[in-house]
Design a protein around this motif. Structure first.
Motif, PDB file in Angstrom:
ATOM      1  N   MET A   1     -42.901 -31.487-150.614  1.00 16.18           N
ATOM      2  CA  MET A   1     -42.090 -30.392-150.127  1.00 16.18           C
ATOM      3  C   MET A   1     -41.478 -30.760-148.774  1.00 16.18           C
ATOM      4  SD  MET A   1     -44.014 -26.856-150.887  1.00 16.18           S
ATOM      5  CE  MET A   1     -45.451 -26.923-151.921  1.00 16.18           C
ATOM      6  N   THR A   2     -40.265 -30.304-148.580  1.00 15.92           N
ATOM      7  CA  THR A   2     -39.600 -30.580-147.311  1.00 15.92           C
ATOM      8  C   THR A   2     -39.793 -29.421-146.342  1.00 15.92           C
ATOM      9  OG1 THR A   2     -37.544 -29.609-148.088  1.00 15.92           O
ATOM     10  CG2 THR A   2     -37.830 -31.971-148.455  1.00 15.92           C
ATOM     11  N   GLU A   3     -39.642 -29.731-145.075  1.00 15.07           N
ATOM     12  CA  GLU A   3     -39.761 -28.710-144.031  1.00 15.07           C
ATOM     13  C   GLU A   3     -38.535 -27.803-144.083  1.00 15.07           C
ATOM     14  OE1 GLU A   3     -41.663 -26.755-140.975  1.00 15.07           O
ATOM     15  OE2 GLU A   3     -42.415 -28.391-142.185  1.00 15.07           O
ATOM     16  N   THR A   4     -38.762 -26.527-144.052  1.00 15.80           N
ATOM     17  CA  THR A   4     -37.682 -25.548-144.040  1.00 15.80           C
ATOM     18  C   THR A   4     -37.287 -25.291-142.597  1.00 15.80           C
ATOM     19  OG1 THR A   4     -38.673 -24.532-145.992  1.00 15.80           O
ATOM     20  CG2 THR A   4     -37.016 -23.251-144.844  1.00 15.80           C
ATOM     21  N   GLU A   5     -35.992 -25.206-142.334  1.00 13.65           N
ATOM     22  CA  GLU A   5     -35.510 -24.987-140.970  1.00 13.65           C
ATOM     23  C   GLU A   5     -35.502 -23.507-140.615  1.00 13.65           C
ATOM     24  OE1 GLU A   5     -31.773 -26.815-140.162  1.00 13.65           O
ATOM     25  OE2 GLU A   5     -32.340 -28.677-141.154  1.00 13.65           O
ATOM     26  N   PHE A   6     -35.575 -23.241-139.315  1.00 16.21           N
ATOM     27  CA  PHE A   6     -35.393 -21.877-138.835  1.00 16.21           C
ATOM     28  C   PHE A   6     -33.948 -21.465-139.068  1.00 16.21           C
ATOM     29  CE2 PHE A   6     -39.276 -22.427-136.347  1.00 16.21           C
ATOM     30  CZ  PHE A   6     -39.820 -21.157-136.412  1.00 16.21           C
ATOM     31  N   GLN A   7     -33.751 -20.212-139.389  1.00 16.73           N
ATOM     32  CA  GLN A   7     -32.411 -19.649-139.502  1.00 16.73           C
ATOM     33  C   GLN A   7     -32.271 -18.546-138.470  1.00 16.73           C
ATOM     34  OE1 GLN A   7     -30.979 -18.783-143.454  1.00 16.73           O
ATOM     35  NE2 GLN A   7     -32.301 -20.344-144.320  1.00 16.73           N
ATOM     36  N   LYS A  31     -41.233  -6.177-143.277  1.00 18.75           N
ATOM     37  CA  LYS A  31     -40.763  -6.528-144.611  1.00 18.75           C
ATOM     38  C   LYS A  31     -40.814  -8.031-144.888  1.00 18.75           C
ATOM     39  CE  LYS A  31     -37.833  -2.519-145.169  1.00 18.75           C
ATOM     40  NZ  LYS A  31     -38.566  -2.033-146.336  1.00 18.75           N
ATOM     41  N   LEU A  32     -41.171  -8.823-143.874  1.00 22.52           N
ATOM     42  CA  LEU A  32     -41.257 -10.269-144.095  1.00 22.52           C
ATOM     43  C   LEU A  32     -42.448 -10.610-144.975  1.00 22.52           C
ATOM     44  CD1 LEU A  32     -40.512 -11.893-140.639  1.00 22.52           C
ATOM     45  CD2 LEU A  32     -39.228 -12.195-142.747  1.00 22.52           C
ATOM     46  N   PRO A  33     -42.259 -11.527-145.911  1.00 25.64           N
ATOM     47  CA  PRO A  33     -43.394 -11.988-146.711  1.00 25.64           C
ATOM     48  C   PRO A  33     -44.404 -12.737-145.832  1.00 25.64           C
ATOM     49  CG  PRO A  33     -41.298 -12.613-147.726  1.00 25.64           C
ATOM     50  CD  PRO A  33     -40.989 -12.107-146.354  1.00 25.64           C
ATOM     51  N   GLY A  34     -45.638 -12.773-146.250  1.00 24.56           N
ATOM     52  CA  GLY A  34     -46.666 -13.508-145.529  1.00 24.56           C
ATOM     53  C   GLY A  34     -46.324 -14.983-145.427  1.00 24.56           C
ATOM     54  N   GLY A  35     -46.689 -15.598-144.327  1.00 23.83           N
ATOM     55  CA  GLY A  35     -46.488 -17.028-144.147  1.00 23.83           C
ATOM     56  C   GLY A  35     -45.145 -17.412-143.552  1.00 23.83           C
ATOM     57  N   TRP A  36     -44.283 -16.440-143.312  1.00 20.18           N
ATOM     58  CA  TRP A  36     -42.985 -16.732-142.703  1.00 20.18           C
ATOM     59  C   TRP A  36     -43.142 -16.722-141.181  1.00 20.18           C
ATOM     60  CZ3 TRP A  36     -37.836 -15.099-145.169  1.00 20.18           C
ATOM     61  CH2 TRP A  36     -37.872 -15.307-146.544  1.00 20.18           C
ATOM     62  N   GLU A  37     -42.579 -17.722-140.526  1.00 20.12           N
ATOM     63  CA  GLU A  37     -42.588 -17.766-139.066  1.00 20.12           C
ATOM     64  C   GLU A  37     -41.394 -16.980-138.549  1.00 20.12           C
ATOM     65  OE1 GLU A  37     -43.402 -21.591-137.166  1.00 20.12           O
ATOM     66  OE2 GLU A  37     -43.693 -22.354-139.206  1.00 20.12           O
ATOM     67  N   ARG A  38     -41.573 -16.362-137.371  1.00 20.09           N
ATOM     68  CA  ARG A  38     -40.479 -15.559-136.844  1.00 20.09           C
ATOM     69  C   ARG A  38     -40.623 -15.374-135.343  1.00 20.09           C
ATOM     70  NH1 ARG A  38     -45.309 -13.999-138.182  1.00 20.09           N
ATOM     71  NH2 ARG A  38     -45.956 -11.947-137.529  1.00 20.09           N
ATOM     72  N   GLY A  58     -40.624 -25.542-148.896  1.00 20.28           N
ATOM     73  CA  GLY A  58     -40.395 -25.478-150.334  1.00 20.28           C
ATOM     74  C   GLY A  58     -39.671 -24.220-150.791  1.00 20.28           C
ATOM     75  N   SER A  59     -39.407 -23.311-149.871  1.00 18.48           N
ATOM     76  CA  SER A  59     -38.674 -22.093-150.229  1.00 18.48           C
ATOM     77  C   SER A  59     -37.220 -22.455-150.505  1.00 18.48           C
ATOM     78  CB  SER A  59     -38.720 -21.073-149.091  1.00 18.48           C
ATOM     79  OG  SER A  59     -40.035 -20.654-148.854  1.00 18.48           O
ATOM     80  N   PRO A  60     -36.559 -21.714-151.387  1.00 13.62           N
ATOM     81  CA  PRO A  60     -35.147 -21.995-151.641  1.00 13.62           C
ATOM     82  C   PRO A  60     -34.306 -21.746-150.389  1.00 13.62           C
ATOM     83  CG  PRO A  60     -35.864 -20.021-152.832  1.00 13.62           C
ATOM     84  CD  PRO A  60     -37.073 -20.621-152.188  1.00 13.62           C
ATOM     85  N   GLY A  61     -33.192 -22.430-150.271  1.00 11.91           N
ATOM     86  CA  GLY A  61     -32.321 -22.288-149.117  1.00 11.91           C
ATOM     87  C   GLY A  61     -31.786 -20.885-148.923  1.00 11.91           C
ATOM     88  N   SER A  62     -31.768 -20.114-149.975  1.00  7.19           N
ATOM     89  CA  SER A  62     -31.239 -18.749-149.915  1.00  7.19           C
ATOM     90  C   SER A  62     -32.325 -17.713-149.624  1.00  7.19           C
ATOM     91  CB  SER A  62     -30.557 -18.404-151.235  1.00  7.19           C
ATOM     92  OG  SER A  62     -31.508 -18.468-152.299  1.00  7.19           O
ATOM     93  N   ALA A  63     -33.544 -18.145-149.366  1.00  5.95           N
ATOM     94  CA  ALA A  63     -34.665 -17.209-149.208  1.00  5.95           C
ATOM     95  C   ALA A  63     -34.451 -16.216-148.071  1.00  5.95           C
ATOM     96  CB  ALA A  63     -35.975 -17.973-149.010  1.00  5.95           C
ATOM     97  N   VAL A  64     -33.966 -16.686-146.928  1.00  6.11           N
ATOM     98  CA  VAL A  64     -33.792 -15.802-145.777  1.00  6.11           C
ATOM     99  C   VAL A  64     -32.692 -14.781-146.061  1.00  6.11           C
ATOM    100  CG1 VAL A  64     -33.115 -15.676-143.346  1.00  6.11           C
ATOM    101  CG2 VAL A  64     -34.716 -17.435-144.109  1.00  6.11           C
TER     102      VAL A  64
END
Length: 86
Positions: A1-7, A31-38, A58-64
């Protein structure tokens, strides 16, 4: 899995008389799912919220964007809209 970037997201209040930014950010973060950084920053006087969100690797690019669309569909948050971050 690749590292997901902050948006980076910027939300502005489009209707006067709604709940203040501090209330809206609590609702959004709830409303954020568990495990999301913010992180966030508020401009109370200008009705503006700045969010930095990173879903798990590993989350899809459109997740945010998908999360944001669902969150802003909440009647308590419908006065808020996304603006170009920058």
């Amino acid at each position: 899995m690749t590292e997901t970037e902050f948006q980076d997201l910027v939300l502005v209040c489009g209707r006067p008389g709604t709940a203040p930014a501090a209330t809206a950010v609590v609702r959004l973060l709830g409303k954020l799912p568990g495990g999301w950084e913010r992180s966030w920053r508020l401009d109370e006087t200008g009705g503006r919220i700045q969010l930095r969100i990173r879903p798990p690797a590993g989350s899809p690019g459109s997740a945010v964007q998908a999360w944001l669309a669902g969150a802003l569909d909440d009647p308590a948050l419908r006065a808020w809209r996304a603006e170009e971050a920058g």
